[in-house]
Write an enzyme that holds these catalytic residues in place. Structure first.
Site, PDB file in Angstrom:
ATOM      1  N   HIS A  11       0.829  -1.209   0.000  1.00  0.00           N
ATOM      2  CA  HIS A  11       0.000   0.000   0.000  1.00  0.00           C
ATOM      3  C   HIS A  11       0.861   1.256   0.000  1.00  0.00           C
ATOM      4  O   HIS A  11       2.046   1.220   0.344  1.00  0.00           O
ATOM      5  CB  HIS A  11      -0.916   0.031   1.230  1.00  0.00           C
ATOM      6  CG  HIS A  11      -2.121  -0.861   1.101  1.00  0.00           C
ATOM      7  ND1 HIS A  11      -2.082  -2.206   1.362  1.00  0.00           N
ATOM      8  CD2 HIS A  11      -3.396  -0.582   0.721  1.00  0.00           C
ATOM      9  CE1 HIS A  11      -3.285  -2.728   1.155  1.00  0.00           C
ATOM     10  NE2 HIS A  11      -4.103  -1.764   0.761  1.00  0.00           N
ATOM     11  N   LYS A  16      -0.851   4.939   4.734  1.00  0.00           N
ATOM     12  CA  LYS A  16      -1.805   4.035   5.377  1.00  0.00           C
ATOM     13  C   LYS A  16      -1.482   3.865   6.862  1.00  0.00           C
ATOM     14  O   LYS A  16      -0.318   3.675   7.230  1.00  0.00           O
ATOM     15  CB  LYS A  16      -1.788   2.671   4.671  1.00  0.00           C
ATOM     16  CG  LYS A  16      -2.834   1.721   5.172  1.00  0.00           C
ATOM     17  CD  LYS A  16      -3.065   0.570   4.218  1.00  0.00           C
ATOM     18  CE  LYS A  16      -4.094  -0.417   4.759  1.00  0.00           C
ATOM     19  NZ  LYS A  16      -5.378   0.203   5.085  1.00  0.00           N
TER      20      LYS A  16
END
Ligand SMILES: NC(=O)C1=CN([C@@H]2O[C@H](COP(=O)(O)OP(=O)(O)OC[C@H]3O[C@@H](n4cnc5c(N)ncnc54)[C@H](O)[C@@H]3O)[C@@H](O)[C@H]2O)C=CC1
Ligand SMILES: O=C(O)C1=N[C@H](C(=O)O)C[C@H](O)C1
Length: 266
Positions: A155, A159
């Site tokens: 990701h 995040k």
């Protein structure tokens, strides 16, 4: 179902902005209010130029969810606030559609019980992308035949939670068909802590965070002389929006909490 009145929490975040575009571009949902950390009383039209979106921002979620006449709350915030908003929404009879990840098992079970007690339909989906839902289902199927499996999720570096909600949900689905067992050599040791990743019943989960990434996952199965990789990439956040729209419509027919988009896909 037409004209579902929606509150969006987190309207100015990466996902929130995509959700506003989606709401603006179709006819079944209409925005009636937003919940954000700041900008009390301002609208997303003033702040971000969303045309025709005069709904105002509340900085106090309790006030918004008790005063505004709404059908659905779409929450795309942070784990701590997402949990609070979901609970408040259920208590006020507003159906939550939650994309926010990072809830604990205790929080999920508390919300599940509360939704049932109050008869308020709720959808919590760790991933709204149809391809990701299929990737998880294919992984569950594959695990029946390949019980040795490692999950690699990648990701963007903003995040907050690791591992991702999608990786945890994938592991949970695989657990339904896989007997717990240790993977790798029985005497393996980590000379650098964390090298083998997080452990779920012997399955390993590895989380990568880098600028430039959006949301990606590979589920790699190992067998005798072969490997199988099930892979999904969200390369743009619009990938999540058909799932958010579907959930906002289908949640109107529910009176319990469902965890995962697969429960409402045909
Ligand atoms: N289920 C799914 O398909 C997906 C879920 N996500 C999840 O959605 C959440 C949001 O992700 P992003 O948009 O990337 O994050 P982001 O950081 O870009 O946006 C979060 C927004 O929440 C707002 N916020 C923080 N505290 C708040 C509060 N008390 N009240 C109202 N708003 C508040 C922030 O101001 C920010 O605008 C994360 O938990 C992420 O894991 C992200 C992508 C897809
Ligand atoms: O934070 C994100 O970006 C994403 N979060 C969800 C998760 O934790 O699985 C869904 C998707 O992977 C994007």
């Amino acid at each position: 179902m037409s004209n579902i009145k929606v509150i969006v929490a987190g309207p100015r975040g990466k996902m929130g902005k995509e959700a506003l575009k989606m709401i603006h571009n179709q006819s079944t949902l209409s925005l009636v209010a937003c919940i954000d950390r700041k900008h009390e009383g301002q609208s997303v039209k003033e702040l971000d130029g969303f045309p025709d979106m005069d709904a105002v921002i509340y900085t106090d979620a309790a006030t918004c969810l008790s005063e505004v006449e709404a059908d659905v709350l779409i929450d795309l915030t942070t784990p701590e606030n997402g949990y609070k908003h979901t609970k408040l929404a259920i208590e006020n009879g507003i159906r939550p559609v939650v994309g926010t990840t990072g809830f604990s098992e205790d929080e999920l079970s508390e919300l599940t019980n509360l939704a049932s007690e109050r008869g308020v339909g709720t959808i919590i989906a760790p991933n709204f992308a149809i391809g990701a839902v299929l990737m998880m289902q294919f992984s569950k199927w594959a695990a029946k035949h390949f019980p040795d499996v490692e999950i690699i999720e990648k990701h963007h570096d903003q995040k907050l939670d690791a591992p991702s909600g999608t990786a945890l949900k994938t592991a949970e689905l695989i657990k339904e068909v896989r007997d717990p067992h240790k993977q790798g050599h029985e005497s393996e040791t980590e000379t650098l802590e964390g090298a083998r990743g997080a452990d779920v019943d012997g399955m390993k989960i590895h989380s990568m965070r880098l600028p430039g990434l959006v949301a990606h996952q590979e589920v790699i199965f190992g067998g005798h002389g072969e490997t199988l990789t099930v892979k999904h990439d969200s390369i743009h956040r619009e990938s999540f929006m058909s799932g958010v729209k579907l959930a906002a419509e289908r949640v109107m027919e529910l009176d319990v909490l469902v965890y995962g988009l697969e429960h409402i896909l045909d």
